[in-house]
Design an enzyme around this catalytic site. Structure first.
Site, PDB file in Angstrom:
ATOM      1  N   ARG A  82       0.813  -1.214   0.000  1.00 38.22           N
ATOM      2  CA  ARG A  82       0.000   0.000   0.000  1.00 38.22           C
ATOM      3  C   ARG A  82       0.843   1.258   0.000  1.00 38.22           C
ATOM      4  O   ARG A  82       1.946   1.282   0.547  1.00 38.22           O
ATOM      5  CB  ARG A  82      -0.886   0.047   1.251  1.00 38.22           C
ATOM      6  CG  ARG A  82      -1.966  -1.036   1.244  1.00 38.22           C
ATOM      7  CD  ARG A  82      -2.771  -0.984   2.498  1.00 38.22           C
ATOM      8  NE  ARG A  82      -1.894  -0.835   3.631  1.00 38.22           N
ATOM      9  CZ  ARG A  82      -2.257  -0.296   4.785  1.00 38.22           C
ATOM     10  NH1 ARG A  82      -3.476   0.159   4.944  1.00 38.22           N
ATOM     11  NH2 ARG A  82      -1.406  -0.212   5.787  1.00 38.22           N
ATOM     12  N   SER A 143       8.375  -4.973   6.183  1.00 36.61           N
ATOM     13  CA  SER A 143       8.156  -5.983   7.235  1.00 36.61           C
ATOM     14  C   SER A 143       8.942  -7.267   7.038  1.00 36.61           C
ATOM     15  O   SER A 143       8.374  -8.350   6.844  1.00 36.61           O
ATOM     16  CB  SER A 143       6.666  -6.264   7.341  1.00 36.61           C
ATOM     17  OG  SER A 143       6.011  -5.044   7.551  1.00 36.61           O
ATOM     18  N   ASP A 197       6.601  -3.620  10.638  1.00 41.98           N
ATOM     19  CA  ASP A 197       5.164  -3.461  10.938  1.00 41.98           C
ATOM     20  C   ASP A 197       4.863  -3.621  12.436  1.00 41.98           C
ATOM     21  O   ASP A 197       3.948  -2.985  12.971  1.00 41.98           O
ATOM     22  CB  ASP A 197       4.294  -4.422  10.101  1.00 41.98           C
ATOM     23  CG  ASP A 197       4.759  -5.868  10.146  1.00 41.98           C
ATOM     24  OD1 ASP A 197       5.827  -6.149  10.726  1.00 41.98           O
ATOM     25  OD2 ASP A 197       4.048  -6.730   9.591  1.00 41.98           O
TER      26      ASP A 197
END
Ligand code: BGC
Length: 453
Positions: A82, A143, A197
């Site tokens: 994203r 991540s 994350d």
């Protein structure tokens, strides 16, 4: 109304599932082993050979709630990639985001290709949002295990979760992003921070709740970040900005890669590992996370069917095909109300199994429960170990990730098990993080802007 029929899994199924059930004594032993791994990761002399690396994040301050500004964020490494635009002001938070696919040929292709794709998505988003004239600060949630040298340098240690792009391990991924942006020549950004994350989740929960001291991910992958004293993080070489703390990205997925989990691993776990893109690695993660949970359940279903314990011994091509039983099926089957098998029936039909009996439904649900419970209990043991290590009286744990979010009982299973395993006097709660990776990236960037180094 007739008699309510017995809704227990059959004796043989229960017997064969016993190896998936972890007693509190076993979980305490796991806690002890996990803590040992954390200590090794933190120690200067032991870190090099440690598996749970306890990476230093260079994030020292939790948000104060006073942060403000407009930030871009990238989020790579979960279910979706994203790009986000985030505006923060006191008590206010606004976010616009766009999901972009990362096709498998990019996940397994060259690093250059991956970062060109990321830069391309960033360009498209910036254009749509009319941001091309501005140089916005950016937080990059990446991540995967990163060795950080500063808040804006992150060297990839290894890929996890199905990614395997060439030429990235050992490189600074911030630099690779900047190189891709330079190759395009039509974008201006200023990277303020790179983060995991789990760190983002901790930061985004701490923005709402100052007691938040652990950030946890139970999604495609699994990991935790927690607040440690700088003096215990022996490899920390930054300057103390006042809190005396530093966030540690444990990378707990690698726990067990030396055999420490072998006493509880099953032949299903071995099979998962053997068929993965990173055999021998991330053994803890492979017993917990969403990337593997459905396949674990399927392997049990397949074995039991072949042994004649399910479906009259008759399976289907789909059931016997790898990766055909999605992790969301586990959540859906366990979401059926007791005594009803609507989701279970549908899923089995989708897999081409039409001859299932009510007893089969009960058995299938029981198998799913054993697999997801084991995951929740493993996470709980490691969380309890961190809580006991920190020794704080009141701690909130921020959690994100598809398994925790969508599994109907994961939260309750964790609440119950952590309370069995935690030292007396420690009060904790679990808080769902609203978009930890995106919001957290903006907050880390905002805190960094507020304390320029
Ligand atoms: C990665 C971690 C990440 C976790 C959850 C793991 O595979 O190594 O860095 O935090 O997945 O996304």
């Amino acid at each position: 109304m007739g008699f309510r029929r017995c809704c227990q899994a059959t004796q043989a199924v229960r017997e064969r599932c016993k190896e998936l059930i972890l007693s509190d004594d076993t979980l305490r032993e796991l806690q002890r082993r996990f803590l040992e791994n954390i200590q090794r990761g933190l120690g200067k002399d032991t870190n090099a050979s440690a598996l749970v690396k306890c990476f230093i994040t260079y994030v020292q301050d939790l948000p104060t709630g006073e942060e403000s500004g407009k930030f871009l964020a990238l989020d790579l490494g979960g279910t979706n990639f994203r790009v986000l635009l985030i505006e923060i002001s006191k008590d206010h938070f606004e976010m616009r985001s766009k999901i972009f696919a990362i096709p498998q040929h990019i996940m397994l292709g060259s690093g250059e290709r991956l970062f060109d794709h990321i830069a391309d998505c960033l360009y498209k988003f910036s254009k749509e949002e009319n941001l091309l004239g501005e140089t916005l600060p950016l937080g990059f949630t990446f991540s995967f295990p990163l060795i950080q040298k500063s808040l804006t340098t992150g060297i990839l240690k290894c890929w996890t979760k199905g990614f395997n792009c060439s030429g990235v391990v050992g490189q600074d991924v911030v630099q690779l992003l900047l190189d891709a942006i330079e190759r395009r020549g039509d974008l201006k950004i200023s990277v303020m921070a790179i983060l995991n994350d789990s760190t983002g989740t901790l930061m985004s929960c701490a923005w709402l709740n100052r007691n938040c001291r652990i950030g946890l991910i139970v999604g495609t992958g699994s990991n935790a970040c927690y607040i440690e004293k700088q003096k215990n993080a022996e490899l920390f070489d930054g300057e103390d900005l006042g809190s005396g703390n530093v966030l540690i990205n444990t990378e707990w997925g690698a726990f067990g890669d030396d055999g420490a989990l072998d006493f509880i691993r099953t032949s299903y776990d071995e099979e998962i590992d053997k068929n993965s893109v990173n055999p021998g690695k991330q053994k803890h993660e492979k017993m917990i996370s969403g990337m593997y949970m459905g396949e674990l359940a399927r392997l049990v279903l397949e074995r039991f069917t072949k042994e004649g314990l399910l479906f009259g011994g008759k399976g289907s091509d789909a059931l016997f095909t790898r990766e055909s039983f999605y992790t969301k099926y586990v959540s859906e089957i366990e979401s059926d109300r007791p005594g009803s098998y609507t989701n279970c029936t549908e899923i089995l039909e989708e897999l081409g199994i039409k001859q299932a009996t009510e007893q089969d439904y009960i058995n299938v649900r029981f198998i799913c429960e054993c697999v997801s419970r084991r995951a929740a209990h493993l996470v709980s043991a490691a969380v309890a170990a961190l809580l006991n290590k920190m020794g704080e009286k009141k701690v909130t744990i921020g959690i994100d990730g598809s398994v925790y979010r969508y599994h109907p009982h994961f939260h309750n299973l964790m609440m119950e098990k952590i309370s069995h395993l935690v030292d007396p006097g420690i009060v904790f709660d679990l808080m769902l993080s609203e978009d930890g990776s995106g919001r957290g990236a903006a907050l880390v960037a905002a805190v960094a802007c507020a304390h320029p180094r």
